[in-house]
Design an enzyme around this catalytic site. Structure first.
Site, PDB file in Angstrom:
ATOM      1  CD1 TRP A  16      -2.047  -2.150   2.080  1.00  0.00           C
ATOM      2  CD2 TRP A  16      -2.910  -1.424   0.146  1.00  0.00           C
ATOM      3  NE1 TRP A  16      -3.047  -3.017   1.694  1.00  0.00           N
ATOM      4  CE2 TRP A  16      -3.581  -2.602   0.528  1.00  0.00           C
ATOM      5  CE3 TRP A  16      -3.270  -0.787  -1.046  1.00  0.00           C
ATOM      6  CZ2 TRP A  16      -4.602  -3.161  -0.245  1.00  0.00           C
ATOM      7  CZ3 TRP A  16      -4.288  -1.348  -1.811  1.00  0.00           C
ATOM      8  CH2 TRP A  16      -4.938  -2.524  -1.404  1.00  0.00           C
TER       9      TRP A  16
ATOM     10  CG  ASP B 298      -3.059   3.940   4.479  1.00  0.00           C
ATOM     11  OD1 ASP B 298      -4.114   3.732   5.122  1.00  0.00           O
ATOM     12  OD2 ASP B 298      -2.752   3.294   3.451  1.00  0.00           O
TER      13      ASP B 298
ATOM     14  CE  LYS C 218      -8.156  -3.562   4.109  1.00  0.00           C
ATOM     15  NZ  LYS C 218      -7.537  -2.419   3.486  1.00  0.00           N
TER      16      LYS C 218
HETATM   17  C1  LIG Z   1      -6.827  -1.993   2.204  1.00  0.00           C
HETATM   18  C2  LIG Z   1      -5.830  -0.924   2.350  1.00  0.00           C
HETATM   19  C3  LIG Z   1      -5.733   0.135   1.438  1.00  0.00           C
HETATM   20  C4  LIG Z   1      -6.614   0.228   0.207  1.00  0.00           C
HETATM   21  O1  LIG Z   1      -7.883   0.575   0.574  1.00  0.00           O
HETATM   22  P1  LIG Z   1      -9.037   0.807  -0.515  1.00  0.00           P
HETATM   23  O2  LIG Z   1     -10.114   1.397   0.341  1.00  0.00           O
HETATM   24  O3  LIG Z   1      -9.390  -0.529  -1.088  1.00  0.00           O
HETATM   25  O4  LIG Z   1      -8.546   1.744  -1.535  1.00  0.00           O
HETATM   26  C5  LIG Z   1      -4.799   1.124   1.673  1.00  0.00           C
HETATM   27  N1  LIG Z   1      -3.984   1.073   2.733  1.00  0.00           N
HETATM   28  C6  LIG Z   1      -4.038   0.078   3.635  1.00  0.00           C
HETATM   29  C7  LIG Z   1      -3.111   0.077   4.794  1.00  0.00           C
HETATM   30  C8  LIG Z   1      -4.960  -0.948   3.467  1.00  0.00           C
HETATM   31  O5  LIG Z   1      -5.021  -1.958   4.360  1.00  0.00           O
END
Ligand SMILES: *Cc1c(COP(=O)(O)O)cnc(C)c1O
Length: 357
Positions: free
Chosen positions: A102, A169, A193
């Site tokens: 990511w 993030d 998540k």
């Molecule tokens: C799943 C995830 C993403 C991507 O998320 P989307 O909502 O599918 O774009 C980005 N960063 C992390 C740490 C993730 O676990």
């Protein structure tokens, strides 16, 4: 039978949240209308949006004079580009910590807007640890990191002290622990998540870092436009926001982030102890960087895979197959995962051990 869902995302939410969300689909607060059919400009939904925005700041103990909360669409992946679009001028450099897939996707997007300096990377060890002792240039526009690496099962337990804006993030460990959130200037997280259903992204941003690039930013990608419109510039993701609010209220009623962190530590300790003590298994992430959210491990002997799958299936364990880039298993034990379900997984691992004694 309700399964024990260890999926990395979209993921488990509390049963109580599923039930309340289901009820609101049929009849929102006895209004005679479904949450799915009301206007996002209705009093009822504006109240939902404002309560959700306020509760985020309350849980993070952030000052509403400094920080704004947005619920936007496009997933965390959209923020990979919206962040540099809003914060990185063409002649500037942004510092990125490369701790996984990511993070590297975020880096790739940022390169379209300015210069990227990768200040630390664990790519050479398939991201099984968090780089330490890296230096962040003090003329960087911002520092970007990923607090929890969903795929590799690593988590940042410390963050660098720096005077430049910190962007994080937090998709897979948002609201999982107590932190000084005021050390961050922009936090983003895809809801699916640890916060709610797929379809909405949480953004918490310190207002004074915005509006400095001199770039013309399309409205839909401009944080300032969304702030001015109170996160209603266009139709927001009504149902994911409503369900996220239900989950945040559940979290608050349980005792907030302190209680969540305590439970998350207990669950992770239980599972890691089994991984370390059971001779058939081993963890894939460096111990000091292990994630409390995504627990990655492998069977030392591939010949036992089928038997382990059978035991897990019999116990109603779902979603533990690891990401293809790591292999093995990944048990995601987010906020809503009860310790009883983690115990069932531990029981399954012990059952396998007995068979191969
Ligand atoms: C799943 C995830 C993403 C991507 O998320 P989307 O909502 O599918 O774009 C980005 N960063 C992390 C740490 C993730 O676990």
């Amino acid at each position: 039978m309700k399964k024990h869902n260890f999926s990395a995302g979209p993921c488990i939410l509390p049963q109580e949240v599923f039930e309340k969300a289901a009820q609101a689909v049929l009849n929102l607060d006895d209004s005679g209308l479904s949450i799915l059919e009301i206007s996002h400009r209705s009093e009822a939904f504006i109240a939902v949006m404002e309560e959700a925005r306020a509760l985020v700041l309350e849980l993070m103990e952030l000052d509403s004079k400094q920080y704004e909360v947005l619920f936007l669409q496009g997933g965390a992946s959209m923020e990979f580009l919206r962040v540099p679009y809003n914060l990185l001028a063409k002649n500037q450099t942004a510092a990125y910590l490369e701790t996984g897939n990511w993070a590297s996707l975020a880096i790739a997007e940022a390169r379209a807007f300015g210069t990227v300096a990768i200040v630390g990377s664990s790519k050479n060890h398939n991201y099984n640890y968090i780089p330490k002792d890296y230096a962040i240039p003090d003329d960087a526009a911002y520092f970007h990191c990923t607090s929890n690496n969903t795929i590799y099962g690593t988590q940042m337990h410390e963050f660098p002290a720096t005077t430049i804006p910190v962007v994080c993030d937090m998709s897979s460990d948002i609201f999982s622990r107590v932190m000084d959130y005021s050390n961050f200037d922009l936090i983003y997280a895809g809801a699916q998540k640890n916060m709610g259903p797929a379809g909405v992204t949480l953004i918490v941003v310190k207002k004074d870092i915005l509006g400095k690039t001199n770039r013309k930013i399309p409205n839909i990608l401009n944080y300032e436009q969304h702030i001015a419109a109170k996160s209603m510039y266009n139709t927001p993701a009504v149902f994911p926001i409503y369900t996220s609010l239900l989950n945040l209220k559940w979290l608050k009623n349980k005792g907030g982030l302190a209680q969540m962190e305590k439970e998350n530590q207990e669950k992770a300790a239980l599972l890691y102890a089994e991984i370390d003590n059971n001779p058939l298994f081993e963890g894939t992430a460096k111990k000091e960087d292990r994630s409390l959210m995504n627990v990655t491990f492998v069977l030392k002997n591939n010949a036992q895979t089928e038997k382990f799958s059978e035991i897990c299936n019999n116990k109603g364990i779902s979603g533990i197959i690891g990401h293809r880039s790591v292999g093995g298993y990944r048990a995601s034990i987010y906020n809503a995962m009860p310790v009883e379900s983690v115990q069932i997984l531990v029981d399954a691992m012990q059952e396998l051990q007995v068979l191969y004694k």
